[in-house]
Design an enzyme around this catalytic site. Sequence first.
Site, mmCIF file in Angstrom:
data_model
loop_
_atom_site.group_PDB
_atom_site.id
_atom_site.type_symbol
_atom_site.label_atom_id
_atom_site.label_comp_id
_atom_site.label_asym_id
_atom_site.label_seq_id
_atom_site.Cartn_x
_atom_site.Cartn_y
_atom_site.Cartn_z
ATOM 1 N N GLN A 126 0.833 -1.215 0.000
ATOM 2 C CA GLN A 126 0.000 0.000 0.000
ATOM 3 C C GLN A 126 0.867 1.266 0.000
ATOM 4 O O GLN A 126 0.421 2.330 -0.407
ATOM 5 C CB GLN A 126 -0.923 0.026 1.219
ATOM 6 C CG GLN A 126 -2.021 -1.006 1.207
ATOM 7 C CD GLN A 126 -1.616 -2.244 1.963
ATOM 8 O OE1 GLN A 126 -0.446 -2.580 2.049
ATOM 9 N NE2 GLN A 126 -2.584 -2.955 2.520
ATOM 10 N N ASP A 160 -6.643 1.761 12.185
ATOM 11 C CA ASP A 160 -7.855 0.986 11.884
ATOM 12 C C ASP A 160 -8.756 0.877 13.094
ATOM 13 O O ASP A 160 -9.968 0.670 12.967
ATOM 14 C CB ASP A 160 -7.467 -0.411 11.393
ATOM 15 C CG ASP A 160 -6.841 -0.297 10.018
ATOM 16 O OD1 ASP A 160 -5.617 -0.062 9.952
ATOM 17 O OD2 ASP A 160 -7.578 -0.376 9.022
HETATM 18 O O1 MRU Z 1 -5.322 -3.474 4.797
HETATM 19 P P1 MRU Z 1 -5.633 -2.021 4.553
HETATM 20 O O2 MRU Z 1 -4.977 -1.491 3.332
HETATM 21 O O3 MRU Z 1 -7.118 -1.753 4.604
HETATM 22 O O4 MRU Z 1 -4.986 -1.306 5.800
HETATM 23 C C1 MRU Z 1 -5.076 0.087 5.879
HETATM 24 C C2 MRU Z 1 -4.340 0.665 7.016
HETATM 25 O O5 MRU Z 1 -3.826 -0.016 7.875
HETATM 26 C C3 MRU Z 1 -4.370 2.152 7.107
HETATM 27 O O6 MRU Z 1 -3.178 2.633 7.634
HETATM 28 C C4 MRU Z 1 -5.528 2.534 8.044
HETATM 29 O O7 MRU Z 1 -6.725 1.977 7.564
HETATM 30 C C5 MRU Z 1 -5.678 3.971 8.175
HETATM 31 S S1 MRU Z 1 -6.466 4.619 6.775
HETATM 32 C C6 MRU Z 1 -6.861 6.217 6.908
#
Ligand code: MRU
Length: 353
Positions: free
Chosen positions: A202, A243
Amino acid sequence: MKQQTKIHPSLRTVEWKNNTVVMIDQTKLPNKLVYVKFTDYKDVADAIRTLVVRGAPAIGVSGAFGLSLAALQSKAKMKEKLLEDLEKAKKILFETRPTAVNLAWGLDRIMQVARSGKDVSDIKESVVKEAKKMAEEDIAVNMQMGKNGSQLFDDDDTIMTHCNAGALATVAYGTALGVIRATKDSGKKIKVIATETRPVMQGSRLTAFELKHDGIDVSLIPDTAVGYVMSNGLVSKVIVGADRILRTGHVYNKIGTYQVATMAKQHNIPFYVAAPLSTFDLKSNPKDVVIEQRKASEVTGVAGKKTAPDDINVINPAFDMTPPELIAGIITEAGIAKPPFEESIRKLFESKL
Ligand code: MRU
């Protein structure tokens, strides 16, 4: 002259258009910027499960849009039957990803509106209205968070971030990257270091893409270079998203966040978290939080190419927990919580009542 942050229409992550949910397909980034459209809530559930859309606030709003589609899809003639259909759809949407609390928050908010609706047509109309309102609120909240957080950052700072907590993790603008955008827009010169964020990248696919898109100076590092750049004095501050945040200040975020926070502590680098109040879970304790485990193939290959022996055992948690003692501040739309977090988080929520 201050530069205005552009929210380019192409970086509107998720949107409701003509009774259809439109999303950027994040699995195709950075090579292709393509949009997918859904009219079936089960397809929205699949999109959340397969990371077409990801990031806690973005999946919160996507869940709300998904549940609104379920309302439109229902053939129910009576309110009770419609609520039953919605409960079934809610369960399917909820079970897609267990760790980010925004998903449950978004689904609950839509269910609450549905329960208070007069009749079937009133419910269908009001849930769509509420989900659209949630999407607009998400942008406003991010911009407020950006304004609040930008005061913590200085001219010439180099800011490290992990994963993607940007426009692509929200409806638009972003949480951690929203603070970075607001800092830049306040006239401060800043640079960003983005970790690539194995296993599904990501950081390199999304954060590097969106910061470059907005003309923000960004350097990409392998996750394994965090210690190197910090020990060589190349990082002034760290900011990440979240999260789920507990009332004690325990922060759940993308796997690897705990390592970055520990390394930041070792080098006396302030470690900040930016998240809306909808990411807080004031009821759970660390033992209650389910950490999503993802499939082995994310680890045994890179970009579809096998990089590990067949039948190897894999441990692939999607998130980890950063304890409050590693965190210098939690930036929200209601203000900044500083240690001790139990007290400062409670005060933030009281100020919103
Ligand atoms: O697995 P993901 O890509 O959904 O994980 C996303 C994250 O851990 C982000 O850092 C988190 O959701 C914060 S988003 C504003």
